[in-house]
Motif scaffolding. Sequence first.
Motif, PDB file in Angstrom:
ATOM      1  N   TYR A 133       1.106   0.951 -13.319  1.00 48.98           N
ATOM      2  CA  TYR A 133       1.945   1.283 -12.157  1.00 48.98           C
ATOM      3  C   TYR A 133       3.349   0.694 -12.336  1.00 48.98           C
ATOM      4  CZ  TYR A 133       3.789   1.328  -7.422  1.00 48.98           C
ATOM      5  OH  TYR A 133       4.596   1.517  -6.328  1.00 48.98           O
ATOM      6  N   LEU A 140       2.222  -6.425  -5.540  1.00 43.51           N
ATOM      7  CA  LEU A 140       1.133  -5.900  -6.366  1.00 43.51           C
ATOM      8  C   LEU A 140      -0.064  -6.828  -6.224  1.00 43.51           C
ATOM      9  CD1 LEU A 140       2.895  -4.777  -9.694  1.00 43.51           C
ATOM     10  CD2 LEU A 140       2.377  -3.416  -7.658  1.00 43.51           C
ATOM     11  N   LYS A 165       5.015   6.664  -4.615  1.00 40.66           N
ATOM     12  CA  LYS A 165       6.095   6.062  -5.419  1.00 40.66           C
ATOM     13  C   LYS A 165       7.478   6.500  -4.922  1.00 40.66           C
ATOM     14  CE  LYS A 165       3.300   5.886  -9.630  1.00 40.66           C
ATOM     15  NZ  LYS A 165       2.293   6.898  -9.289  1.00 40.66           N
ATOM     16  N   LEU A 171      -5.059  -2.322  -8.919  1.00 45.89           N
ATOM     17  CA  LEU A 171      -4.395  -2.521  -7.633  1.00 45.89           C
ATOM     18  C   LEU A 171      -5.319  -2.211  -6.460  1.00 45.89           C
ATOM     19  CD1 LEU A 171      -0.931  -0.923  -8.406  1.00 45.89           C
ATOM     20  CD2 LEU A 171      -1.457  -3.358  -8.208  1.00 45.89           C
ATOM     21  N   SER A 224      -7.209   1.202  -5.777  1.00 43.75           N
ATOM     22  CA  SER A 224      -6.413   2.407  -6.039  1.00 43.75           C
ATOM     23  C   SER A 224      -6.813   3.070  -7.364  1.00 43.75           C
ATOM     24  CB  SER A 224      -4.933   2.039  -6.103  1.00 43.75           C
ATOM     25  OG  SER A 224      -4.702   1.262  -7.271  1.00 43.75           O
ATOM     26  N   ILE A 236       2.392   1.967  -3.343  1.00 44.21           N
ATOM     27  CA  ILE A 236       1.421   2.324  -4.384  1.00 44.21           C
ATOM     28  C   ILE A 236       0.913   3.750  -4.175  1.00 44.21           C
ATOM     29  CG2 ILE A 236      -0.887   1.768  -5.288  1.00 44.21           C
ATOM     30  CD1 ILE A 236       0.046  -1.257  -4.526  1.00 44.21           C
ATOM     31  N   LYS A 237       0.727   4.103  -2.925  1.00 47.54           N
ATOM     32  CA  LYS A 237       0.238   5.456  -2.621  1.00 47.54           C
ATOM     33  C   LYS A 237       1.340   6.508  -2.767  1.00 47.54           C
ATOM     34  CE  LYS A 237      -3.480   4.088   0.540  1.00 47.54           C
ATOM     35  NZ  LYS A 237      -3.935   4.041   1.927  1.00 47.54           N
ATOM     36  N   GLN A 242      -5.895   2.197 -10.128  1.00 42.28           N
ATOM     37  CA  GLN A 242      -4.697   2.193 -10.971  1.00 42.28           C
ATOM     38  C   GLN A 242      -4.437   0.775 -11.470  1.00 42.28           C
ATOM     39  OE1 GLN A 242      -1.199   3.803  -9.098  1.00 42.28           O
ATOM     40  NE2 GLN A 242      -0.327   4.386 -11.052  1.00 42.28           N
ATOM     41  N   VAL A 263      -5.355  -1.624  -2.100  1.00 48.10           N
ATOM     42  CA  VAL A 263      -4.462  -1.195  -1.017  1.00 48.10           C
ATOM     43  C   VAL A 263      -5.165  -1.328   0.333  1.00 48.10           C
ATOM     44  CG1 VAL A 263      -3.068   0.378  -2.422  1.00 48.10           C
ATOM     45  CG2 VAL A 263      -5.174   1.220  -1.392  1.00 48.10           C
ATOM     46  N   SER A 267       0.813  -1.227   0.000  1.00 47.27           N
ATOM     47  CA  SER A 267       0.000   0.000   0.000  1.00 47.27           C
ATOM     48  C   SER A 267       0.839   1.266   0.000  1.00 47.27           C
ATOM     49  CB  SER A 267      -0.912   0.023   1.231  1.00 47.27           C
ATOM     50  OG  SER A 267      -1.772  -1.091   1.222  1.00 47.27           O
ATOM     51  N   ALA A 281      -2.412  -2.396 -12.519  1.00 47.76           N
ATOM     52  CA  ALA A 281      -1.120  -2.927 -12.062  1.00 47.76           C
ATOM     53  C   ALA A 281      -0.034  -2.722 -13.119  1.00 47.76           C
ATOM     54  CB  ALA A 281      -1.257  -4.413 -11.729  1.00 47.76           C
TER      55      ALA A 281
END
Length: 238
Positions: free
Chosen positions: A151, A128, A110, A135, A144, A107-108, A146, A137, A104, A148
């Motif tokens: 990302y 992931l 980078k 994704l 998210s 991902i939140k 987003q 979290v 998490s 995978a």
Amino acid sequence: MKIFPAIDIKDKKCVRLIKGDFDNKTEYKMSPLEQAAKYKDHGFKNLHIVDLDGALIGETVNLEIIQDIVGKFNLKVEVGGGIRNSDSIQKYIDAGVEKVILGSAAIKDKNFLKESCEKFQNHIALGLDAKEGYLSVSGWKESSNQLALDYLKEINDFGVSRLIYTDINRDGMKQSPNFNETMKVAKMSNCPVIVSGGVSSIDDIKKAKNLENVEGIIVGKAIYDGDIKLEELVKEDA
């Protein structure tokens, strides 16, 4: 092919969740320490541990148990769950953990992932966890929004040393991993990939062995439920 038998810790017990749902869990009688001893006795070299309490609150809750496991059994351990800052990473590395899995928090943020890879070279693994390709979290409680693969493109050059790809819809279901998505991730990834979620039989292990850029596979519920015998499984561990 590295086999990673799994230990998920919740309330100091070994548990397994269905699709990451904390309300749909099975508790097992063996303590995490006893389970780790069993894996060691069978000859496994690697171990995958998730601190589920940590994943829920974003802190390292079961550090002492994990320290105990690493100290007693000399296994190569990868640990995830609630690791959101450098101090937590350092604690696990000091405890002798081989790979610290960021999920998490990476991902939140980078930058946190990038800085961690630079500071703790060869120790950072990226988790992931995806549902329909997107994704999730915070203990899989939120999406998210987003993809995978999108990302992964953005962080591929950060220096992650291992990538663990889990299809949440397969996790704990014993319906075989999502090999198609895993292959897409492995093809793109600059680091080796671990298959996770849904392993149901030795056939899944054999299939994973033939995938390019796949380093290993995590096996959890199928062990606890007796679908895969440890004696068979350890023969696939190289």
